[in-house]
Design a protein around this motif. Structure first.
Motif, PDB file in Angstrom:
ATOM      1  N   ILE A   1       0.826  -1.213   0.000  1.00  0.00           N
ATOM      2  CA  ILE A   1       0.000   0.000   0.000  1.00  0.00           C
ATOM      3  C   ILE A   1       0.864   1.268   0.000  1.00  0.00           C
ATOM      4  N   VAL A   2       1.711   1.442   1.023  1.00  0.00           N
ATOM      5  CA  VAL A   2       2.502   2.675   1.162  1.00  0.00           C
ATOM      6  C   VAL A   2       3.554   2.799   0.056  1.00  0.00           C
ATOM      7  N   LEU A   3       4.304   1.746  -0.139  1.00  0.00           N
ATOM      8  CA  LEU A   3       5.367   1.812  -1.152  1.00  0.00           C
ATOM      9  C   LEU A   3       4.779   2.029  -2.543  1.00  0.00           C
TER      10      LEU A   3
ATOM     11  N   GLN B   1      -1.359  14.568   1.062  1.00  0.00           N
ATOM     12  CA  GLN B   1      -1.823  13.387   1.780  1.00  0.00           C
ATOM     13  C   GLN B   1      -0.847  13.041   2.896  1.00  0.00           C
ATOM     14  N   ILE B   2      -1.399  12.765   4.084  1.00  0.00           N
ATOM     15  CA  ILE B   2      -0.596  12.315   5.213  1.00  0.00           C
ATOM     16  C   ILE B   2      -0.618  10.801   5.219  1.00  0.00           C
ATOM     17  N   VAL B   3       0.542  10.185   5.045  1.00  0.00           N
ATOM     18  CA  VAL B   3       0.669   8.733   5.013  1.00  0.00           C
ATOM     19  C   VAL B   3       1.259   8.297   6.349  1.00  0.00           C
ATOM     20  N   ALA B   4       0.442   7.669   7.184  1.00  0.00           N
ATOM     21  CA  ALA B   4       0.869   7.342   8.549  1.00  0.00           C
ATOM     22  C   ALA B   4       0.959   5.835   8.740  1.00  0.00           C
ATOM     23  N   ASP B   5       2.172   5.315   8.631  1.00  0.00           N
ATOM     24  CA  ASP B   5       2.412   3.900   8.894  1.00  0.00           C
ATOM     25  C   ASP B   5       2.341   3.677  10.406  1.00  0.00           C
ATOM     26  N   ASP B   6       1.782   2.539  10.814  1.00  0.00           N
ATOM     27  CA  ASP B   6       1.630   2.245  12.256  1.00  0.00           C
ATOM     28  C   ASP B   6       0.956   3.410  12.974  1.00  0.00           C
ATOM     29  N   PHE B   7      -0.133   3.903  12.404  1.00  0.00           N
ATOM     30  CA  PHE B   7      -0.793   5.113  12.898  1.00  0.00           C
ATOM     31  C   PHE B   7      -1.174   5.018  14.371  1.00  0.00           C
ATOM     32  N   ALA B   8      -1.800   3.930  14.778  1.00  0.00           N
ATOM     33  CA  ALA B   8      -2.254   3.811  16.165  1.00  0.00           C
ATOM     34  C   ALA B   8      -1.094   3.569  17.124  1.00  0.00           C
TER      35      ALA B   8
END
Length: 427
Positions: free
Chosen positions: A44-46, A298-305
Motif C-alpha cells: 500500500i505505502v510503497l 496526503q498524510i501517510v501514517a504507517d503504524d498510525f495507532a
C-alpha cells in the motif's frame, strides 16, 4: 479514469482509483487494517510512493528502508525530498523549527500542543486542570519573549534554556518572585503592559509560591521528556540542513519522510506536536486561498495507532477534504485504534475514511465489523487467506477476497530495489 494532474491510488491487484474527488465523489481518506506482516507498508505505502506524481506527501514511518528505496526516484520526478529523522538525527537533511509561527494565537496553540502532547493528560484526574492551563500561559510567555527578542533566529533550544533558567527567589513573600521578573519588567517598559508576552507572564506572576512550584514541576516533566538533546538537534538550524517550512511545503512539489522509533514513546509526543502544527498551518493556508490548497496533500501514517493519539485528530479528519488534504492510515486492528483514541473518536476516524482496506488480523472486533459490512459470516473474514484483502469504498459494492497488490512483481519496484542493492554493494 485518473484525471489530469492527479495520482492514481492502487489498493489491490488490478484495483485502482483516481485521487480526483470531483471524479470519484468520495474523499481520499483511506484506512488500512491488517496484522503485522500482512503487507500494509509494501503493497500500500510503497506503491503509493511509486505512483506519486502530483500530490505532496507527508510520510511517517518507522522503516528507513521506505525512504532509502524511493528518494532517488522522487527526486528524479522533481520532488523536493526532505527527511526528518527523530531516531537518527544525523540522517536528517532538514530541521523543523516549532517557533516558525506568525501570530500570538499560534504561540498559544503551540504551547497548548506541547502541554497536551500526551493526550492522556487531558483526561487525567491526577493533574489539576488549572496547572495545565497555567503551564500554557507560562510557556506562552517564554516562547513569546524568545520570539520577540531573537526574531527569526529563535528556536526551541532557546525556549528550553530560558525555562530551565527560571528560579523562584521568594524571601517569605506569599506570591511568587523569580529571577526572570526583571527581564519581563524591562520588556513591559519597552512594549507596554497590554503586550501578549506581558499578559501571559502576569497570569503566572500573581500565583502563590506553592502553586507555581507545581506548575513548573509539571511543565518540566513534559519538556524534559519531549525535547531531549537528540530531538533538539532536529529543531535547531544547521548550515547543511534546510528548514522544513509548512508554507513552502504546501506550495512546492515536495515529500517529507518523518522517521520515528517504534519503541520511544516520547517521540510520539513530539510527533503529536508536529502533526498539530502541520494540520493547523495547512488548514490556515487553505482558508487564505479560498478554502483549498494549491497542491493536494496526503498524510501517510504507517503504524498510525502505534504512534499514540494525535490530539483532536477526529476533528481534523472531518474537515480535511474541503482543504485538499487526505490521509492514508495504517493500523493493525480497530481494537488498537479504539484503545488509543477511545470508542467514539475511533469510530469518527473510521467513518471519515471513505475507503477501507482490510488485510486480515486476529482481532474479532475488526472481523465482526467487516463481517457485518460485507454481509458474510464471521468465520469467513477471520479465516481469510493470507495475501487476500477486502476493499470497501463508499458508494460501491465491497470487493471481497481480492488479491493484494504484488509489489514484488512491480517493474518500478524491481528497478528501485536493484538500484538500492547496487548502492549498498558499491557497484
Amino acid at each position: 479514469m485518473v484525471g489530469k494532474n492527479y495520482d492514481k491510488m492502487v489498493l489491490g491487484s488490478g484495483i485502482e482509483y483516481s485521487t480526483n474527488c470531483d471524479i470519484t465523489g468520495v474523499n481520499n481518506n483511506v484506512l488500512v487494517a491488517g496484522g503485522s506482516g500482512s503487507g500494509k507498508t509494501y503493497s500500500i505505502v510503497l506503491k503509493r510512493l511509486i505512483e506519486a506524481q502530483n500530490s505532496n506527501l507527508i510520510v511517517t514511518t518507522t522503516k528507513n528502508r521506505v525512504y532509502d528505496l524511493t528518494h532517488r526516484m522522487l527526486e528524479n520526478r522533481n520532488y523536493q525530498v526532505l527527511k526528518l529523522d527523530f531516531s537518527y538525527p544525523e540522517l536528517s537533511n532538514c530541521y523543523w523549527n516549532p517557533l516558525d509561527v506568525g501570530s500570538w494565537q499560534d504561540i498559544t496553540q503551540l504551547a497548548t500542543d506541547i502541554v497536551y502532547a500526551n493526550c492522556k493528560r487531558m483526561e487525567s484526574t491526577s493533574v489539576d486542570p488549572y496547572w495545565n492551563e497555567t503551564s500554557i500561559s507560562l510557556l506562552s510567555s517564554i516562547i513569546g519573549y524568545v520570539k520577540c527578542t531573537k526574531g527569526n533566529k529563535a528556536n526551541m533550544t532557546d525556549v528550553i534554556s530560558m525555562f530551565h533558567s527560571l528560579k523562584i527567589t521568594n524571601n517569605g513573600s506569599e506570591y511568587v518572585e523569580t529571577n526572570l521578573d526583571e527581564k519581563f519588567q524591562n520588556f513591559e517598559e519597552k512594549c507596554g503592559s497590554d503586550h501578549f508576552v506581558v499578559q501571559m507572564w502576569k497570569t503566572v506572576s500573581v500565583l502563590p509560591v506553592k502553586t507555581i512550584k507545581c506548575v513548573i514541576g509539571s511543565l518540566a516533566t513534559t519538556l524534559d521528556k519531549v525535547f531531549t538533546d537528540d530531538v533538539l538537534k532536529n529543531l535547531s538550524p544547521e548550515k547543511e540542513k534546510k528548514c522544513f517550512s509548512i508554507s513552502e511545503f504546501a506550495t512546492q512539489k515536495s515529500i517529507i519522510f518523518i522517521n520515528i522509533s517504534p519503541c520511544n514513546v516520547n517521540l510520539y509526543y513530539l510527533l503529536n506536536i508536529l502533526y498539530a502544527n502541520i494540520f493547523n498551518k495547512l488548514i490556515e493556508l487553505a482558508e487564505n486561498r479560498g478554502g483549498v490548497l494549491n497542491i493536494p496533500i496526503q498524510i501517510v501514517a504507517d503504524d498510525f495507532a502505534c504512534a499514540g493519539a494525535v490530539n483532536n485528530f477526529q476533528q481534523y479528519i472531518s474537515i480535511f477534504r474541503q482543504a485538499g488534504i487526505s490521509t492514508l492510515l495504517l493500523i493493525q486492528s480497530e481494537a488498537q485504534l479504539e484503545n488509543i483514541y477511545g470508542d467514539s473518536a475511533a469510530r469518527i476516524i473510521i467513518d471519515n475514511c471513505d475507503t477501507y482496506v482490510y488485510m486480515g488480523c486476529n482481532d474479532r472486533i475488526s472481523a465482526r465489523n467487516i463481517s457485518e459490512k460485507i454481509d458474510r459470516p464471521l468465520n469467513e473474514v477471520l479465516n481469510m487467506k493470507i495475501g487476500k484483502e477486502i476493499i470497501m469504498r463508499r458508494g460501491k459494492k465491497p470487493q471481497i477476497f481480492v488479491n493484494r497488490y504484488e509489489i514484488l512483481k512491480d517493474k518500478e519496484y524491481k528497478k528501485l530495489l536493484k538500484e538500492y542493492e547496487n548502492e549498498m554493494t558499491g557497484r
